[in-house]
Design an enzyme around this catalytic site. Sequence first.
Site, short mmCIF file in Angstrom:
data_model
loop_
_atom_site.label_atom_id
_atom_site.label_comp_id
_atom_site.label_asym_id
_atom_site.label_seq_id
_atom_site.Cartn_x
_atom_site.Cartn_y
_atom_site.Cartn_z
N HIS A 1 -2.30 8.11 6.48
CA HIS A 1 -1.24 8.88 5.80
C HIS A 1 -1.82 10.15 5.18
CE1 HIS A 1 2.42 6.53 6.02
NE2 HIS A 1 1.86 5.44 5.56
N GLY B 1 0.84 -1.19 0.00
CA GLY B 1 0.00 0.00 0.00
C GLY B 1 0.87 1.24 0.00
N HIS C 1 -4.63 2.33 7.45
CA HIS C 1 -3.25 2.82 7.53
C HIS C 1 -2.98 3.87 6.45
CE1 HIS C 1 1.23 1.93 8.14
NE2 HIS C 1 1.22 2.60 7.00
N GLU C 2 -3.42 3.58 5.21
CA GLU C 2 -3.17 4.52 4.10
C GLU C 2 -4.00 5.79 4.27
OE1 GLU C 2 -0.66 3.93 2.56
OE2 GLU C 2 -0.52 1.78 2.83
N GLN D 1 3.15 9.89 0.86
CA GLN D 1 4.47 9.28 1.03
C GLN D 1 5.43 9.59 -0.11
OE1 GLN D 1 2.46 5.35 1.97
NE2 GLN D 1 4.32 5.12 3.17
N CYS E 1 5.66 0.17 8.03
CA CYS E 1 5.32 1.23 7.08
C CYS E 1 6.57 1.55 6.27
CB CYS E 1 4.87 2.47 7.85
SG CYS E 1 4.53 3.89 6.79
N LEU E 2 6.37 1.79 4.97
CA LEU E 2 7.51 2.13 4.11
C LEU E 2 8.16 3.44 4.55
CD1 LEU E 2 5.91 1.23 0.66
CD2 LEU E 2 7.58 -0.11 1.93
NI NI Z 1 2.62 3.49 5.71
#
Ligand code: NI
Length: 181
Positions: free
Chosen positions: A138, A45, A134-135, A50, A92-93
Amino acid sequence: MIREILTFPDPRLKKAASEVKNLDGGLATLVEDMVQTMYAAPGIGLAATQVGSQDRIVVIDVNREEKGKDLLKLVNPRITAREGSIVWEEGCLSVVDYTAEVKRAAKIEVKAWTLDQKEITLQAEDLLAVCLQHELDHLSGKLFIDRISRLKRELYSRRVKKLIREGRPLERSKNPESAGI
Ligand code: NI
């Protein structure tokens, strides 16, 4: 084109996204780049926040066996119903080398627009529900570490800032087993 994924403590991750007002061709490149960036990371995702964009867009693909089959590209997504609760070990990235348990709704309903201008409604549970929440966080300028205890967040923050000061920032794992969101 693969874009750079911003990582904590980049202040741009705290910026809330804005509603997309115009669903014309101008978004296609951004969304395509987000998909490529997500798969390359590897991730399941990615939110526009991000990659430094303020458009309210997320891409998600939780099906790691058949990449692309369940790919979601959502414009202006919003949660319209939630039910129950679930605790999931999240990574998370944008939060490199860290995971923690986060409590979220177990089932949700999401309404969003597609790139071809259709409004859709999704019912999600388990990993997909976690990933969507989660997204969407963001897009509100929130990371999963904002949902853990202040002490844990401080410890992570100190570790990252110390490494940055020492000129050796954390590197994101390329292990497909630990795909981030
Ligand atoms: Ni994330």
